[in-house]
Design an enzyme around this catalytic site. Structure first.
Site, PDB file in Angstrom:
ATOM      1  N   GLU A 133      19.138  34.419  18.158  1.00 40.72           N
ATOM      2  CA  GLU A 133      19.730  35.603  17.543  1.00 40.72           C
ATOM      3  C   GLU A 133      20.369  35.216  16.203  1.00 40.72           C
ATOM      4  O   GLU A 133      21.056  34.204  16.152  1.00 40.72           O
ATOM      5  CB  GLU A 133      20.803  36.233  18.447  1.00 40.72           C
ATOM      6  CG  GLU A 133      21.251  37.582  17.909  1.00 40.72           C
ATOM      7  CD  GLU A 133      22.305  38.261  18.803  1.00 40.72           C
ATOM      8  OE1 GLU A 133      22.639  37.722  19.878  1.00 40.72           O
ATOM      9  OE2 GLU A 133      22.785  39.300  18.395  1.00 40.72           O
ATOM     10  N   GLU A 153      27.298  44.723  20.963  1.00 42.15           N
ATOM     11  CA  GLU A 153      28.511  43.906  20.805  1.00 42.15           C
ATOM     12  C   GLU A 153      29.790  44.709  21.010  1.00 42.15           C
ATOM     13  O   GLU A 153      30.711  44.252  21.694  1.00 42.15           O
ATOM     14  CB  GLU A 153      28.506  43.201  19.443  1.00 42.15           C
ATOM     15  CG  GLU A 153      27.361  42.202  19.262  1.00 42.15           C
ATOM     16  CD  GLU A 153      27.290  41.141  20.356  1.00 42.15           C
ATOM     17  OE1 GLU A 153      28.260  40.993  21.120  1.00 42.15           O
ATOM     18  OE2 GLU A 153      26.237  40.467  20.470  1.00 42.15           O
ATOM     19  N   HIS A 175      26.456  41.000  28.873  1.00 45.27           N
ATOM     20  CA  HIS A 175      25.311  41.320  28.012  1.00 45.27           C
ATOM     21  C   HIS A 175      24.022  41.493  28.827  1.00 45.27           C
ATOM     22  O   HIS A 175      23.071  42.098  28.331  1.00 45.27           O
ATOM     23  CB  HIS A 175      25.081  40.205  26.998  1.00 45.27           C
ATOM     24  CG  HIS A 175      25.766  40.410  25.677  1.00 45.27           C
ATOM     25  ND1 HIS A 175      25.766  41.609  25.003  1.00 45.27           N
ATOM     26  CD2 HIS A 175      26.443  39.539  24.871  1.00 45.27           C
ATOM     27  CE1 HIS A 175      26.424  41.465  23.856  1.00 45.27           C
ATOM     28  NE2 HIS A 175      26.854  40.224  23.752  1.00 45.27           N
ATOM     29  N   GLU A 182      29.239  37.123  27.823  1.00 40.72           N
ATOM     30  CA  GLU A 182      27.802  36.792  27.822  1.00 40.72           C
ATOM     31  C   GLU A 182      27.142  37.316  29.086  1.00 40.72           C
ATOM     32  O   GLU A 182      26.018  37.809  29.057  1.00 40.72           O
ATOM     33  CB  GLU A 182      27.590  35.283  27.681  1.00 40.72           C
ATOM     34  CG  GLU A 182      28.267  34.628  26.486  1.00 40.72           C
ATOM     35  CD  GLU A 182      28.024  35.312  25.156  1.00 40.72           C
ATOM     36  OE1 GLU A 182      26.987  35.984  24.999  1.00 40.72           O
ATOM     37  OE2 GLU A 182      28.896  35.194  24.262  1.00 40.72           O
ATOM     38  N   ALA A 202      28.902  31.527  21.947  1.00 42.45           N
ATOM     39  CA  ALA A 202      27.937  31.434  23.034  1.00 42.45           C
ATOM     40  C   ALA A 202      26.833  32.449  22.784  1.00 42.45           C
ATOM     41  O   ALA A 202      26.937  33.286  21.878  1.00 42.45           O
ATOM     42  CB  ALA A 202      28.599  31.720  24.373  1.00 42.45           C
ATOM     43  N   MET A 203      25.777  32.376  23.625  1.00 44.69           N
ATOM     44  CA  MET A 203      24.633  33.252  23.425  1.00 44.69           C
ATOM     45  C   MET A 203      24.069  33.701  24.761  1.00 44.69           C
ATOM     46  O   MET A 203      23.855  32.892  25.670  1.00 44.69           O
ATOM     47  CB  MET A 203      23.564  32.502  22.605  1.00 44.69           C
ATOM     48  CG  MET A 203      22.311  33.300  22.366  1.00 44.69           C
ATOM     49  SD  MET A 203      22.619  34.778  21.351  1.00 44.69           S
ATOM     50  CE  MET A 203      21.349  35.860  21.992  1.00 44.69           C
ATOM     51  N   GLU A 204      23.774  35.006  24.825  1.00 46.50           N
ATOM     52  CA  GLU A 204      23.448  35.654  26.101  1.00 46.50           C
ATOM     53  C   GLU A 204      21.969  35.620  26.470  1.00 46.50           C
ATOM     54  O   GLU A 204      21.497  36.519  27.178  1.00 46.50           O
ATOM     55  CB  GLU A 204      23.904  37.114  26.033  1.00 46.50           C
ATOM     56  CG  GLU A 204      23.092  38.020  25.070  1.00 46.50           C
ATOM     57  CD  GLU A 204      23.683  38.175  23.676  1.00 46.50           C
ATOM     58  OE1 GLU A 204      24.443  37.289  23.248  1.00 46.50           O
ATOM     59  OE2 GLU A 204      23.377  39.188  23.009  1.00 46.50           O
ATOM     60  N   ASN A 205      21.192  34.602  26.049  1.00 47.93           N
ATOM     61  CA  ASN A 205      19.770  34.539  26.391  1.00 47.93           C
ATOM     62  C   ASN A 205      19.536  34.898  27.854  1.00 47.93           C
ATOM     63  O   ASN A 205      20.272  34.476  28.729  1.00 47.93           O
ATOM     64  CB  ASN A 205      19.250  33.124  26.163  1.00 47.93           C
ATOM     65  CG  ASN A 205      19.784  32.515  24.893  1.00 47.93           C
ATOM     66  OD1 ASN A 205      19.530  33.024  23.825  1.00 47.93           O
ATOM     67  ND2 ASN A 205      20.579  31.466  25.025  1.00 47.93           N
TER      68      ASN A 205
HETATM   69  N1  B3K Z   1      25.113  37.555  20.577  1.00 45.58           N
HETATM   70  C1  B3K Z   1      25.685  36.280  20.237  1.00 45.58           C
HETATM   71  C2  B3K Z   1      25.912  36.115  18.777  1.00 45.58           C
HETATM   72  C3  B3K Z   1      24.782  35.538  18.058  1.00 45.58           C
HETATM   73  C4  B3K Z   1      25.118  35.287  16.622  1.00 45.58           C
HETATM   74  C5  B3K Z   1      23.994  34.919  15.817  1.00 45.58           C
HETATM   75  N2  B3K Z   1      24.329  34.597  14.467  1.00 45.58           N
HETATM   76  C6  B3K Z   1      26.958  36.031  20.946  1.00 45.58           C
HETATM   77  C7  B3K Z   1      27.616  37.216  21.526  1.00 45.58           C
HETATM   78  O1  B3K Z   1      28.080  38.087  20.837  1.00 45.58           O
HETATM   79  O2  B3K Z   1      27.662  37.316  22.709  1.00 45.58           O
HETATM   80 ZN    ZN Z   2      28.153  39.550  22.306  1.00 44.64          ZN
END
Ligand code: B3K
Ligand code: ZN
Length: 874
Positions: free
Chosen positions: A122, A321, A302, A299, A263-266
């Site tokens: 992302e 977000e 999400h 996360e 962090a990242m919600e993959n």
């Molecule tokens: N969605 C990610 C943020 C990614 C940022 C990329 N530059 C984290 C979050 O908001 O949960």
């Molecule tokens: Zn987020």
């Protein structure tokens, strides 16, 4: 760089149903084989359109169409895109690319962090892995096979379920993952490394068992418990409060040291910055524990608000977000103290988001244009976006809001949608018209409410006039009034809430009301009042607005000790302190600190019947950042001196009370994370910090003992910070050295060690900051280290950063120029403290502007930094 506009949105010309990926991971690079099952989008106007795929920093090795090699004249590489002019309506395209994760310092796409491979896609990182229509409204099913050396990378992870694994020649192995849920490519993730696995199970509301796994380097195996507990609490809460159950059979979290964000919600495979997941009481402060719980929850949430229902395009970023921050805020409120959580969030809004919303980068919650989307992961999208959702919650009430969220998830499951779709679901479920409310998404800038009142003793009527105006922001003038939920109460002379009757003879009237402002001006009448009340306005910070009302200091004192709304009790104390500091600003040294403020603090320190968590918050003086934000033209040093004068006067006058508070909150019990225990540690460390600001020798001894004996990082860091910000130079050096000796092998603690020094108010500091940059533990390629030194200095140490010789600004410009080549996202974020140069007094303004120009003039400036700098200078 090109500007991208929301108004230019078009549906994708091609859809991708399936993605088959094969990664061959090596030390000198990685080969990515990608087979896309593609079809024309029947909704796209031109059915003869060429196929265009995004790519960035890729070496293209081959292209095949339905298994046949495409000759070099059958496609074009144009700028960052791969263009295939003649394609059928349905086909399979296989593209092989070569990438170099080991040299990827931007930390976007596939990169290496302390020996492991990991990804961040992302917003537009997937195009750094392979050619793809890199936009969130293209949703596909992914199958991913990872091949790597077995000894170096025993753990191979991707989204979904592992469906196959086996051995290959040369000591290599593979694992194949399949994700049954269609997803945009920004949710793709891959991890390969030598990691240990902490496991647990979650039993869902429908009776399924979910396998929970946290992967970390073996040295961190003991730091996962808090994140695991937080995850289970989040999963339960989302079932109970939103009716949302987890969907896959496995949920994984991986900790990596080099990460641009928190962090990242993959999907099914969240990747975390180590500092946002690893914790033990001896290494992490209370604040870190709370941040971890909130981010794990964010996360996880999400998975529904972002993954199952995702964004149509990046202008809709706040759809996921803002909503998810609102959800995590409510979760944190439920896990701890709701009033304290609200105070923290409102402080962030009023200090940092209001500043953003009044500066050159101001943008609506749903922006209309951008150059680089990474620059739009802002406080406005996240925090103001969450406030907008909160206002819908306030206007609808909890039951209708839940009906609205149920409808939203049900209606849009598996889709990529817009903020407007979200609002429509809320409208359809509740029957309320949110037409005017939508302006919150479209208009930037913080609304100002000017409130005045009059009391008619004969009639017993109190009239409150509220006028709203919304300041101009870049590209937006003459804004329309917004729909604002305005919560208020009226206090009688005894401090109790008066009944709020909007007409004579109203019965059963509430003591707190949410009025709805929709016009530029409203006058509300309250009937049956035998005395002139004191108004308590915007209770609970019911809208992200500024309220101006001419409270007297006595009224603020009164509200601070009587308001039934805890948030407004805190707010009244803050307003009083702001007023006292502002009045002292500019009066040389002879200004006196209002005795009423000192009395108020004495009461706070001594009244054990008060909610101690609230007291701990109320003791904090308004920050210098907030005072700057409130100023018309900020003279940083004058504000700093005035604030210091108040702080040292309070500390000196209340010395005995502070010592008593310190000892009363001496807490030798086991480490607990309850609001009460957190409040005790906060109170004792605040008392210590204040006493060391006046170089109290007894407090210095207390701090030394606390530093040596602390059983948790909150207390150890409290003692360290207090000493570092004191005049006791010898002790300061000793504890800093001792701390580093003890913790040098723990990166998360070393980050704290850097930032406590970078944020130290010790004068003449820049030389020491420069020295930190050459410390062996400092790494330019690690965002956490960069943030903990450069970010902490420019963002938190405002009195040292804003020197009238501009040395702080030049220093920052130098570091931004250097970082721009390594990591443009991080570089662009560090520019923020310079962007509001117009707001400062002339002695600062010119230096800030010159520093921005220094950055602007760098050769080969990234798009990220270009956008911020050019918009700031415009
Ligand atoms: N969605 C990610 C943020 C990614 C940022 C990329 N530059 C984290 C979050 O908001 O949960
Ligand atoms: Zn987020």
């Amino acid at each position: 760089p090109r500007t991208i506009y929301l108004s230019e949105y078009q549906v994708p010309a091609f859809l991708v149903d399936h993605v088959d990926l094969r990664f061959e991971l090596f030390e000198d690079g990685a080969r990515v084989h990608s087979t896309l099952t593609i079809r024309r989008n029947p909704e796209f106007p031109d059915q003869g359109e060429a196929l265009v795929l995004d790519g960035d920093s890729l070496v293209l090795e081959s292209v095949r169409m339905n298994g046949e090699a495409v000759p070099e004249n059958g496609y074009q590489l144009k700028g960052e895109q791969l263009l295939v002019p003649e394609v059928p309506d349905h086909f399979e395209l296989t593209v092989v690319t070569w990438i170099e994760p080991q040299n990827n310092t931007r930390l976007e796409g596939l990169y290496k962090s302390s020996g492991m491979f990991c990804t961040q896609c992302e917003a537009e990182g997937f195009r750094c892995i392979t050619f793809f229509p890199d936009r969130p409204d293209v949703m596909a099913r992914f199958r991913t096979r990872i091949e790597a050396d077995r000894a170096a990378y025993p753990v191979l992870l991707s989204n979904g379920n592992d469906v196959d694994r086996g051995e290959l020649v040369d000591g290599r192995h593979f694992v194949t993952w399949e994700d049954p849920f269609p997803k945009p490519c920004y949710l793709f993730a891959l991890v390969a490394g030598d990691l240990v696995e902490k496991r647990d199970t979650f039993h869902t509301c429908s009776g399924r068992d979910i396998d929970l796994r946290i992967y970390v380097e073996s040295r961190n195996a003991q730091k996962c418990d808090h994140a695991m507990d937080s995850l289970k609490r989040s999963m339960r809460w989302d079932e109970e409060v939103y009716g949302r159950e987890y969907d896959l059979d496995i949920f994984m979290i991986v900790a990596v040291d080099d990460f641009n964000m928190g962090a990242m919600e993959n999907k099914g495979l969240n990747i975390f910055n180590s500092s946002c997941v690893l914790a033990s009481p001896d290494t992490a402060t209370d604040a870190a524990f709370q941040r971890i719980e909130a981010i794990v929850a964010h996360e996880y949430f999400h998975n529904w608000s972002g993954n199952r229902v995702t964004c149509r395009d990046w202008f809709q970023l706040s759809l996921k977000e803002g909503f998810t921050v609102f959800r995590d805020a409510e979760f944190s409120a439920d896990m701890g103290s709701p009033t304290v959580k609200r105070i923290e969030d409102a402080t962030l809004m009023r200090t940092a988001q209001f500043a953003e919303d009044a500066g050159p980068m101001a943008h609506p919650v749903r922006p209309a244009s951008y150059m680089e989307i990474s620059n739009f992961y802002t406080l406005t999208i996240y925090e103001k976006g969450a406030e907008v959702v909160r206002m819908i919650h306030t206007l609808l009430g909890p039951e209708l809001f839940r009906k609205g969220s149920d409808l939203y998830f049900e209606r849009h499951d598996g889709q990529a949608v817009t903020t407007d779709d979200f609002v429509r679901a809320m409208e359809d479920a509740s029957g309320r018209d949110l037409g005017q409310f939508r302006r919150w998404y479209e208009q930037a800038g913080t609304p100002v409410l000017d409130v005045s009142d009059e009391y008619d003793a004969d009639q017993g009527v109190y009239r409150l006039k509220v006028q709203q105006r919304i300041p101009d922001t870049p590209g937006q003038t003459d804004k329309q009034p917004q729909h604002i939920p305005f919560a208020l109460g009226l206090l009688g002379a005894d401090g109790a809430d008066l009944p709020l009757a909007l007409a004579d003879g109203d019965t059963d009237v509430p003591a707190s009301r949410v009025l709805e402002l929709t016009e530029a001006e409203h006058t509300f009448e309250f009937h049956g009042l035998a005395e002139r009340p004191v108004p308590s306005l915007l209770r609970g910070f019911s809208a992200p607005v500024r309220v101006h009302y001419p409270w007297t200091r006595d009224q603020l004192m009164f509200l601070a000790s009587h308001d039934s709304d805890g948030f407004n009790r805190w707010d009244a104390g803050q307003r009083l302190a702001v007023d006292v500091i502002q009045a002292l600003e500019g009066q040389a040294d002879d200004g006196e600190v209002d005795a009423r403020l000192i009395d108020a603090y004495r009461r706070l320190l001594n009244d054990a019947t008060l909610d101690q968590a609230l007291v701990a918050k109320m003791l904090n003086l308004p920050s210098l950042a907030y005072l700057i934000e409130l100023a018309k033209e900020a003279d940083v040093q004058a504000l700093h001196r005035a604030r210091e004068k108040v702080l040292t006067t309070l500390a000196g006058t209340l010395r005995e009370d502070l010592l008593a508070c310190y000892h009363r909150n001496d807490d030798s019990d086991d480490y607990q994370l309850t609001p009460e225990a957190i409040a005790r540690r906060s109170l004792r460390n605040t008392a210590l910090a204040w006493l060391l600001r006046i170089d109290d020798a007894e407090a210095c001894d207390l701090a030394r003992v606390q530093f040596d004996r602390a059983s948790n990082m909150t207390d150890q860091m409290g003692a360290l910070r207090a000493l570092v910000n004191s005049g006791f130079a010898a002790e300061r050096g000793e504890v800093l050295d001792g701390f580093y000796q003890r913790w040098q092998d723990d990166p998360q603690v070393v980050e704290q060690w850097f930032s406590v020094q970078a944020a130290s108010t010790e004068a003449g500091h820049l030389g020491k900051i420069r020295a930190l940059l050459t410390h062996p533990a400092f790494e330019w390629t690690n965002p956490n280290k960069v943030r903990s030194v450069i970010g902490a200095f420019a963002g938190q140490n405002l009195s040292e950063f804003h020197q009238d010789d501009a040395s702080g600004y030049r220093f920052l410009a130098e570091q931004v120029r250097r970082l721009d080549d390594l990591n443009p996202q991080i570089a662009a974020r560090l520019v923020a403290p310079l962007t509001r140069w117009r707001k400062f007094a002339p002695v600062y303004r010119e230096g800030m502007k010159t520093a921005l120009e220094m950055i602007r003039d760098k050769d080969g400036l990234s798009r990220d930094v270009y956008e911020v700098v050019h918009k700031s200078l415009a």
